[in-house]
Design an enzyme around this catalytic site. Structure first.
Site, PDB file in Angstrom:
ATOM      1  CG  ASP A 198     -67.032 -75.556  60.336  1.00 59.86           C
ATOM      2  OD1 ASP A 198     -67.582 -76.404  61.057  1.00 59.86           O
ATOM      3  OD2 ASP A 198     -66.561 -75.809  59.210  1.00 59.86           O
ATOM      4  CD  GLU A 241     -65.888 -78.320  64.613  1.00 58.93           C
ATOM      5  OE1 GLU A 241     -66.409 -79.435  64.504  1.00 58.93           O
ATOM      6  OE2 GLU A 241     -65.500 -77.673  63.616  1.00 58.93           O
TER       7      GLU A 241
HETATM    8  C1  NOJ Z   1     -67.448 -79.270  61.404  1.00 60.11           C
HETATM    9  C2  NOJ Z   1     -68.950 -79.235  61.344  1.00 60.11           C
HETATM   10  O1  NOJ Z   1     -69.465 -79.347  62.646  1.00 60.11           O
HETATM   11  C3  NOJ Z   1     -69.369 -80.363  60.444  1.00 60.11           C
HETATM   12  O2  NOJ Z   1     -70.751 -80.588  60.468  1.00 60.11           O
HETATM   13  C4  NOJ Z   1     -68.871 -80.059  59.040  1.00 60.11           C
HETATM   14  O3  NOJ Z   1     -69.161 -81.158  58.222  1.00 60.11           O
HETATM   15  C5  NOJ Z   1     -67.367 -79.806  59.030  1.00 60.11           C
HETATM   16  N1  NOJ Z   1     -66.933 -78.962  60.096  1.00 60.11           N
HETATM   17  C6  NOJ Z   1     -66.951 -79.147  57.733  1.00 60.11           C
HETATM   18  O4  NOJ Z   1     -67.380 -77.827  57.686  1.00 60.11           O
END
Ligand code: NOJ
Length: 533
Positions: A203, A267
């Protein structure tokens, strides 16, 4: 060759993203859970994916639906137990599916014991050093940074200090300069790898480190822009790469033991998107989502540019591109391509679905990995008109309703039947309500209809395994405007028509797969097809 059977299985794998709350509910509380996933493994096997990615399933007060982690080494009680997790992994492996977990290293939950200890210990305590606590600036926050979900990125504690949260105030950011934090995450990785996890989605992988002095951002970011994704002081700091080098050493140490790679997929968004290549290196992350495809309009020229860029980057980094059309943070592709969105209406769902089917054939024809967001294979639309009093996304709350948020792509999946809960649960009061029109989108209905998007995906995955793994590089074909076409090796041709009129297909003969019927061998508007020689 089935990509799942090779050591570097992830390079060409198709991974299915399971948004755990919304996939399948086994115990009738209206919330998806691990045993629900277990019960649906045959469905995933039949679809033909190689792996699943589970969104965070750790204990969490769910302020951001699990991206606020209170305990990194247990299972959220609403989702099950560690025993259920072990069973899920064993059964997934038995059916040839790998299991990727979602690790959240930038922030935790206000319920995490280390954060609770930090609050209790007060200003100046060593407990506070694991987070970013600072004195306020007069009555205001320590600097002008904004939270990704709206408002200031600082929350007052009531004792003169404020703590940093780049997302909600319930998600305090870790201080990665503190050795306890790095050591704890390494233990967490080992904990899940030892339990059979096959890799991790990371993440906000470009987060973790911030500018050490926390100066004001030069651009204070207007309130309307809300998401402070472009703040160079808060994201994409050079130190982060050292974390991934050490994580890669851990992954490699497992692979050395048993010959099975444990990939990390980052990500990487906002300001760091254009620095993706710095992260996907042989000694860092295996992969990073290539969001340029998700951001692309349905347009042959735009896709051509995106695909070329992705492939060039893969050649430079040796990291295969990870193509992606949707996820739990984005308006569902069938709605997006029809011009719809929450607050903007459903759009032209017929056109959007035709385009989404064609785009899926593009992503699945390319070299590299593909991620499918649950429901894409059902052409599920975004629910754009959820009752406002049922919205749960902190984005909605934090922006005081200016942004409706991401609930519309997270509505529980329709599996069967003609009324809510459509086989998702035994309880019709699902955590987000399912609309009546979900009756047309059930997996059961899709499986019974040979023309459905489910059958298109299933056939594409089968053909991809049979002829596209190691099929060779993309060779673009000359095409008229509005058409993208390429060959792979000697035996495969792809063509996509994003224009409004049918065009001559670049290949004679009958396609093995097409996103729409092809009368007289012509490629219709908003359609794609595959040929094998
Ligand atoms: C990216 C995640 O995909 C999302 O759903 C989340 O709200 C944020 N990061 C914070 O962790």
């Amino acid at each position: 060759m089935n990509a799942a059977s090779s050591t570097a299985w992830w390079k060409e794998a198709v991974t299915y993203q399971i948004y755990v709350r919304s996939f399948a509910d086994s115990d009738g509380d209206g919330i998806g859970d691990l045993n629900g996933i277990r019960s649906r493994l045959p469905y995933l096997r039949e679809l033909g994916v190689d792996a699943v990615w589970l969104t965070p399933c750790y204990p969490s007060p769910q302020h951001d639906h699990g991206y606020d982690v209170a305990d990194y080494t247990d299972i959220e009680p609403a989702y099950g137990t560690l025993h259920d997790f072990d069973q899920l992994v064993a059964e997934a492996h038995d059916s040839g599916l790998r299991v990727l977990l979602d690790i959240v290293p930038n922030h935790c939950s206000i319920e995490h014991p280390w954060f609770k200890a930090a609050l209790a210990a007060g200003p100046g305590s060593p407990e506070r050093e694991r987070f970013h606590f600072r004195q306020g600036n007069g009555d205001g926050p320590p600097n002008n940074w904004r939270s990704m979900f709206g408002g200031s990125a600082w929350q007052p504690t009531g004792d003169g200090e404020w703590f940093l949260h780049l997302f909600t105030p319930e998600q305090p950011d870790w201080n990665w300069n503190h050795p306890d934090v790095a050591a704890m995450f390494e233990d967490v990785l080992r904990f899940w790898l030892d339990r059979g996890a096959d890799g991790f989605r990371i993440d906000v992988a470009h987060g973790l480190y911030k500018h050490p002095e926390f100066p004001d951002a030069e651009d204070p970011f207007e309130e309307e822009r809300v998401a402070d994704a472009m703040n160079v002081l808060a994201w994409n700091r050079p130190e982060v790469h050292e974390v991934y080098r050490s994580w890669r050493r851990i992954a490699d140490s497992y692979a050395e033991r048993d010959g099975k790679d444990r990939p990390f997929i980052g990500e990487i968004t906002g300001i760091a998107k254009r620095h993706l290549a710095d992260y996907v290196q042989p000694d860092q992350l295996h992969q990073g989502f290539f969001f340029e495809m998700l951001d692309s309009p349905f347009d042959a020229e735009a896709y051509g540019t995106t695909v070329r860029r992705g492939l060039e980057q893969a050649a430079r980094t040796q990291a295969p591109v990870t193509w992606v059309l949707g996820n739990h943070d984005t308006v569902r592709v069938a709605t997006r391509y029809g011009g719809g969105a929450p607050g903007a209406g459903p759009g032209d769902i017929e056109a959007g679905t035709a385009r989404a089917r064609a785009a899926a054939l593009l992503a699945l024809a390319l070299p590299g990995a593909v991620y499918i967001y649950q429901g894409e294979e059902l052409a599920l639309p975004e629910v754009v008109d959820l009752p406002l009093d049922r919205l749960t996304d902190p984005v909605y709350r934090r922006t005081e309703g200016r942004r409706l948020g991401r609930d519309g792509c997270r509505v529980p999946l329709p599996w069967s039947g003609t009324a809510a809960p459509y086989g998702f649960s035994t309880n019709a009061d699902t955590w987000l309500p399912q609309p009546p029109y979900f009756a047309q989108y059930t997996a059961e209905a899709a499986q019974a209809d040979a023309q459905s998007t489910w059958h298109l995906y299933r056939a594409a995955l089968r053909i991809r395994h049979e002829v596209l793994t190691d099929a060779g590089p993309v060779q673009f074909l000359p095409t008229p405007p509005g058409v993208l076409a390429f060959r792979r090796g000697d035996g495969f041709t792809f063509a996509l028509n994003t224009g409004d009129a049918p065009v001559d297909a670049p290949h004679s003969g009958t396609p093995v797969l097409a996103s729409a019927p092809m009368p007289e061998g012509k490629l219709p508007a908003h359609a794609a097809a595959w040929w094998t020689d």
